[in-house]
Write an enzyme that holds these catalytic residues in place. Sequence first.
Site, mmCIF file in Angstrom:
data_model
loop_
_atom_site.group_PDB
_atom_site.id
_atom_site.type_symbol
_atom_site.label_atom_id
_atom_site.label_comp_id
_atom_site.label_asym_id
_atom_site.label_seq_id
_atom_site.Cartn_x
_atom_site.Cartn_y
_atom_site.Cartn_z
ATOM 1 N N GLN A 1 26.069 34.930 -26.303
ATOM 2 C CA GLN A 1 26.093 34.145 -25.068
ATOM 3 C C GLN A 1 27.399 33.398 -25.083
ATOM 4 O O GLN A 1 27.918 33.112 -26.147
ATOM 5 C CB GLN A 1 24.945 33.142 -25.069
ATOM 6 C CG GLN A 1 23.581 33.767 -25.077
ATOM 7 C CD GLN A 1 23.098 34.098 -23.704
ATOM 8 O OE1 GLN A 1 23.578 33.519 -22.739
ATOM 9 N NE2 GLN A 1 22.196 35.026 -23.606
ATOM 10 N N SER A 2 27.872 33.027 -23.932
ATOM 11 C CA SER A 2 29.235 32.510 -23.943
ATOM 12 C C SER A 2 29.344 31.050 -24.341
ATOM 13 O O SER A 2 30.091 30.692 -25.209
ATOM 14 C CB SER A 2 29.888 32.720 -22.595
ATOM 15 O OG SER A 2 30.167 34.074 -22.475
ATOM 16 N N THR A 3 28.597 30.184 -23.686
ATOM 17 C CA THR A 3 28.790 28.759 -23.938
ATOM 18 C C THR A 3 27.523 28.179 -24.542
ATOM 19 O O THR A 3 26.442 28.741 -24.376
ATOM 20 C CB THR A 3 29.082 28.008 -22.631
ATOM 21 O OG1 THR A 3 27.923 28.130 -21.811
ATOM 22 C CG2 THR A 3 30.273 28.577 -21.916
#
Length: 631
Positions: free
Chosen positions: A21-23
């Site tokens: 997941q990115s953030t």
Amino acid sequence: MTSTAIQSTHQERMAFVYVRQSTPLQVIENRESTERQYRLCDRAIELGWPPSRVEVIDEDQGRSGSTAAHRTGFQRLATEVSLGKVGIVLMLEASRLARNNSDWYRLMEICGVSGTLIADEGGVYNPREPNDGLLLGVKGTISEAELFTLRTRLHEGRWNKARTGLLHFPLPVGYVQGADASWALDPDTQVRERLNYLFDCFRRHGVVRGVVRELKEQGLELPTRVAAREGYGSLVWKAPTLSTVIRILHNPAYAGAYVYGRSEYSNVRRSPKTGKASAHLRSVEQWPVKITGHHAAYIGWEEFVKNQERLRRNWSRPDNPGVARQGRALLQGLVYCGVCGRKMSVQDRAAKEHRSPSYVCGRGYYDGDEKICQSMTSRPIDAAVVEVFLGAVSPLSLRVAMQVLDQLEQDLIVQHRQRELQLEQARYEARLAQRQYDAVDPANRLVAGELERRWNVKLERVAQLERSYAQAERDAEWSLTKEERGAITKLSQDLPAIWHAETTTNQERKQLLRMVIECVQLDGMRQAGQIEIQIRWRSGAITDHNVNRTAPGGGSLKTPAEAVSLIHRMAGRNGYGEIATELNRTGLRSAFGRCFTTQHVGYICRRDGLAKRNPRGASKSKNSLDSSARS
Ligand SMILES: [Zn+2]
């Protein structure tokens, strides 16, 4: 897509599930996607991999996906694939693996070479097959284009809103959002009055330290908004600090201005830890969005600009430039205060003053304390630490240390084996508990509940052991190769010579010290006339030393009296070069701890009015005797 691509040779190797997941926010908010990613484990089992050979890589949770340089999980994946240990790599959408095309193609290439398959929810691809390879390439390209469009759209949208003053961000304390999203002054009278008092204080004092001191004397606290997730936006009162006051004085919002883009992110400098670009502040003229008179103000715009100028001038006084240091204080950046525990700074005098720099504990003073905590001349401290340092890395002490290291290595191997056995046992117990749970009739709720609880306890223990062992393994990574041992022994023999060499710069000396010393703690308050030095070595050892404080005025550097008297005795009969050789032969060193040179001897002779070697003349020798009394 075909599952016929899967051969038994693939199934004999590992199946890696890559979860990303990115953030950090996405990790928390977007649970569903995370769960979908974890469900890929089931898919790997469906495709014929035994559960024991399915491994999840989720180390990249919460890292931005633009480049692999800071994502250890991706790098680990690439390494394992290239070692031929992986039969298949599974991910949610094939292209999510890497948002940067070069990363993606690199992985495809490695997978192709090592015969590793790539799978997502849609199918299984073999990068060796031209058609599959083409498809994977297209997926990667589309993903990168998607990211680019998304980023551009978000970026443009944000700036368009900001230009009209409509972009929302958390308001500074003292303002609240009105019903129509406009900015209004905080209805809390105490907040407004405290801020007004602060600005008034700065008007009178002109320095931030004065403001902090006055607030502290009056026992006044400053309002702040909680930024933490729980209790976000609620108001708390905190003791004033220098940084809080500076932040308020620098914030143009209090002058009624809506400003966006105060900091600039240059891609050049990045944090080595997170890989994020570091920001630096633009000056007032360079702010891209600046709408004055946007909302009710605490101070006028002119006053705000004047305050900025004043803060800037306070920061860089002409007599204290703060930069361009001589860097003679060898422990710069390593010294801590033994009284209050804060980091100490170096106060460096100009070289021509002939004074050595001082170590100063002044952080408390900047935060409003009455005076600085303690300060001391660096020279005796540096000399003591260097002496200990050169003694500590002598050939003999190193030989002993390496024998200890050998023993430790042996111990580590034994410990490692013990840990493995313990972990294996815990895993076995967890599997056993799982089997017991699986075997029970689900209708028998009481028993099932108890068995599930036991199983959870076992799983928890496995996780706990894995965590603590990973840490222990990381701590244990310091065995030495034969070459390293040889290099260390050689260096230890040469070290004193290297240290004193003219060509060695102070910066290099500092680096040498930092290789073995973690930090140095100084306490000049406990005993009068004494400084207690505590060295914390990188090895974890701590040693204590004592030096005498230099008497007032003794801080300036002087050539040792012994050397001066020798020069006086030899001058007139010998050349400068000969005198320098003789001085160095007897082991004397200059005021800076260096070898004597011809120039150096010449300087002292001229300073003391000594005659140059003169075959005829004893005429000036009387003069030289007079002057010897002076030094
Ligand atoms: Zn202190």
